[in-house]
Enzyme design. Sequence first.
Site, PDB file in Angstrom:
ATOM      1  N   ASP A   5      -2.142   5.560  -5.544  1.00  0.00           N
ATOM      2  CA  ASP A   5      -2.306   4.654  -4.398  1.00  0.00           C
ATOM      3  C   ASP A   5      -2.505   3.200  -4.806  1.00  0.00           C
ATOM      4  O   ASP A   5      -3.593   2.798  -5.214  1.00  0.00           O
ATOM      5  CB  ASP A   5      -3.493   5.121  -3.554  1.00  0.00           C
ATOM      6  CG  ASP A   5      -3.744   4.196  -2.374  1.00  0.00           C
ATOM      7  OD1 ASP A   5      -2.769   3.597  -1.892  1.00  0.00           O
ATOM      8  OD2 ASP A   5      -4.901   4.066  -1.951  1.00  0.00           O
ATOM      9  N   ASP A  65       0.817  -1.205   0.000  1.00  0.00           N
ATOM     10  CA  ASP A  65       0.000   0.000   0.000  1.00  0.00           C
ATOM     11  C   ASP A  65       0.857   1.263   0.000  1.00  0.00           C
ATOM     12  O   ASP A  65       1.488   1.584   1.004  1.00  0.00           O
ATOM     13  CB  ASP A  65      -0.891  -0.041   1.254  1.00  0.00           C
ATOM     14  CG  ASP A  65      -1.804   1.145   1.341  1.00  0.00           C
ATOM     15  OD1 ASP A  65      -2.065   1.773   0.303  1.00  0.00           O
ATOM     16  OD2 ASP A  65      -2.263   1.453   2.449  1.00  0.00           O
TER      17      ASP A  65
END
Length: 481
Positions: free
Chosen positions: A309, A93
Amino acid sequence: MDPRLSVLVAAILIGLVSAASGNVVFEVQNKFRVDGRSSSLSAMRSYDARRHGRLLSAINLQLGGNGDPSETGLYFARISIGTPPKDYYVQVDTGSDILWVNCAGCSKCPVKSDLGIELTLYNVEESSTGVMVKCDQGFCTSTYNGPLPNCKPDLLCQYSVVYGDGSSTSGYFVNDTVHLDRVTGNLQSSTSNRSIVFGCGSRQSGELGSSSAALDGILGFGQANSSVLSQLASSGKVKKIFAHCLDGKKGGGIFAIGDIVQPKVKTTPLVPNQPHYNVVMKAVEVGGDVLQLPTDVFDTGYQKGTIIDSGTTLAYLPQEVYDPMLKKILAKQPQIKLHTVEEQFTCFKYLESVDDGFPEVTFHFEGSLTMKVYPHEYLFQISDEAWCFGWQSSGLQSKDGKDMTLLGDLVLSDKLVLYDLENQAIGWTEYNCSSTIKVIDDSTGAVYSVGAHNIGSTSTLIIGRIQTFLLLLISMMHALL
Ligand SMILES: *[C@@H]1O[C@H](CO)[C@@H](O)[C@H](O)[C@H]1NC(C)=O
Ligand SMILES: *[C@@H]1O[C@H](CO)[C@@H](O)[C@H](O)[C@H]1NC(C)=O
Ligand SMILES: *[C@@H]1O[C@H](CO)[C@@H](O)[C@H](O)[C@H]1NC(C)=O
Ligand SMILES: *[C@@H]1O[C@H](CO)[C@@H](O)[C@H](O)[C@H]1NC(C)=O
């Protein structure tokens, strides 16, 4: 605003990159030049392995999962922690800042996953190298930008992270050995270790506590000093550069930390002092036509701008962009009837090739970097004849009225995405993620190929897994001594 929160937000915002490391690294290279043995790469390699057994020049993470919303909807990596080492599967992430794994004694942790992986709880007491981090220790005070209120010597350093989808994790920090794959040759690596401070999760909520998409934790690749990348870089083990290539077709892909030399990518500057990887979008083009949009729509104020992201499955656009974009995409297909699936997806019946029937979307960024997204990437198939848009209107998602642009795996897949924090830039290029990339071992100058992995899995959708807050908890736990 709660003043404690603003202190934290400030701590996250000051994610300035530390000075580039690698002095040791260059000394080794020079030594070989002086010795006149620079022609023998294998000699240098074995020298390096002997002399600097723990020097991490380039690291390779094994990836699994995929970005298809109708399948896994996330990418994960396998990491090994503790003594003796145990394997953990963590979501990769770029939208958050710490590594955490579910811990023994956790009150609300998933026990089973539908992703085809076996979950493992980390137990600090079963690892001879694991220790709990106390609230008066350097890591804790620097993560929270100062001494913690009510800190006593035997109290633990707690953490709590809230993600953009409303899920959260909390627990305390531990310090243990993490075993990483150091690149030592073409498609070769050897295990190398390093002590890393990470979160030991004792409570998860939302998606993180459910079993369908459950993993052992999240590996945050954000810019803050608390991230694994910053910890590795601060001790001179790696440069603050990493890249991912997420394979949208087969799943898995490539993830490497270090100096990536091939493919070369064009970059765009990162917006400074942002909690995430924010870039400046300038325009959106659909099938060759530039959309007429309000000038402030891609404004880069706090938590605005365009966030890159990897922890989010889809791509979220402000309503003012989403509406004209969909209208333009559908302009050549007036016969299509849209319907909504699962109250979230805009879907339609279509039997032909979507790449022939729909236009490409091209995002334009500062520095004339572009990102082309093909119809088969922004549309996903839910049945033989039904397709849905991966584009989402962020206005629908956010509870507090924030309209951000968030580009997730939907558009990041099948590209080599390079995060060059040394130069505060991010870039990408279309790439075959089942092929190889090249990294340079800065200690020897040797260039090695790093290949793709797919550590297998099977299904779920992750929305907005960006970290919204790293909370400072005033009430700290007593050490379990
Ligand atoms: C992060 O680390 C760098 C170098 O170690 C240091 O200069 C900087 O002050 C740290 N930032 C914060 C917010 O602690
Ligand atoms: C973690 O533990 C190792 C080994 O005991 C120690 O050298 C290191 O300084 C610790 N790291 C932090 C950030 O406290
Ligand atoms: C870490 O690596 C060093 C050097 O290779 C080795 O001596 C040590 O046993 C390793 N530690 C652990 C916990 O695996
Ligand atoms: C991607 O690379 C793999 C491995 O080198 C190769 O087998 C495959 O044909 C390539 N795919 C495309 C579309 O070029």
